[in-house]
Enzyme design. Structure first.
Site, short mmCIF file in Angstrom:
data_model
loop_
_atom_site.label_atom_id
_atom_site.label_comp_id
_atom_site.label_asym_id
_atom_site.label_seq_id
_atom_site.Cartn_x
_atom_site.Cartn_y
_atom_site.Cartn_z
N TRP A 111 1.71 7.91 8.43
CA TRP A 111 0.39 7.60 7.87
C TRP A 111 0.47 6.56 6.76
O TRP A 111 -0.29 6.60 5.81
CB TRP A 111 -0.34 8.87 7.43
N HIS A 112 1.41 5.65 6.87
CA HIS A 112 1.56 4.58 5.90
C HIS A 112 1.31 3.23 6.57
O HIS A 112 2.08 2.29 6.40
CB HIS A 112 2.96 4.61 5.27
N GLN A 113 0.25 3.16 7.35
CA GLN A 113 -0.05 1.90 8.01
C GLN A 113 -0.30 0.83 6.95
O GLN A 113 -0.91 1.09 5.91
CB GLN A 113 -1.28 2.04 8.91
#
Length: 182
Positions: A111-113
């Site tokens: 979830w670190h796009q």
């Protein structure tokens, strides 16, 4: 997935996940249509660079050694799942082909796009933002999140994103004060 953990439910156990800190593979985010309500098309494109897959398999092998060959885990009799991961049954257990299958099935985003609206020089065709985080060709619109980074950080991006937000707020205030001076 449930079948993989059957026999361990209700017992002391844990699951280990690992990820690649600086992947070479890159994904895309595209507009689905001209309708701003439509969800974008996101392609994470995991393992499009074969080095990423090789690195993940190497990391998995290191993790297995950590569990099976170190005193730290040995004193707790820690063991890894002794059966095939669902979807990888056709591969010899713990072969490189099995590990590739496992990694492809088990990999997820953390979830670190980031890095989808790069800031950069005007002559960089991939840079959609100027150095003041303004979207080129769109008046009054800035971007102040992880998407402005040209490359992912090798750690959680929380601190850099806070810094980006703080810097953006400072630039917006500076621009506003300059526009209201008499």
């Amino acid at each position: 997935m449930r079948s993989w953990v059957d026999g361990f439910i209700g017992r002391d156990a844990h699951i280990v996940r690992f990820n690649l800190g600086l992947p070479k593979s890159t994904g895309t985010v595209r507009l689905r249509s001209v309708n701003p309500i439509d969800q974008p098309v996101v392609d994470l494109n995991f393992f499009s660079d074969s080095d990423d897959l090789k690195d993940m398999i190497s990391g998995l092998k290191m993790l297995i050694k950590l569990y099976e060959k170190t005193k730290a885990f040995g004193k707790y009799n820690a063991t890894l799942m002794p059966k095939h991961f669902p979807g990888c049954e056709r591969h010899k257990f713990r072969s490189d082909e099995y590990f590739e299958c496992f990694v492809r099935h088990w990999s997820v985003t953390t979830w670190h796009q980031c890095c989808t609206a790069k800031m950069g020089h005007a002559n960089d065709p991939k840079a959609v933002l100027d150095s003041r985080l303004r979207v080129r060709g769109v008046k009054g619109l800035r971007v102040a999140d992880a998407s402005i980074m040209p490359k992912i950080t090798n750690a959680n991006p929380n601190a850099p994103v806070i810094m980006i937000g703080e810097k953006a707020a400072s630039m917006i205030l500076d621009d506003w004060e300059k526009s209201t001076e008499f």
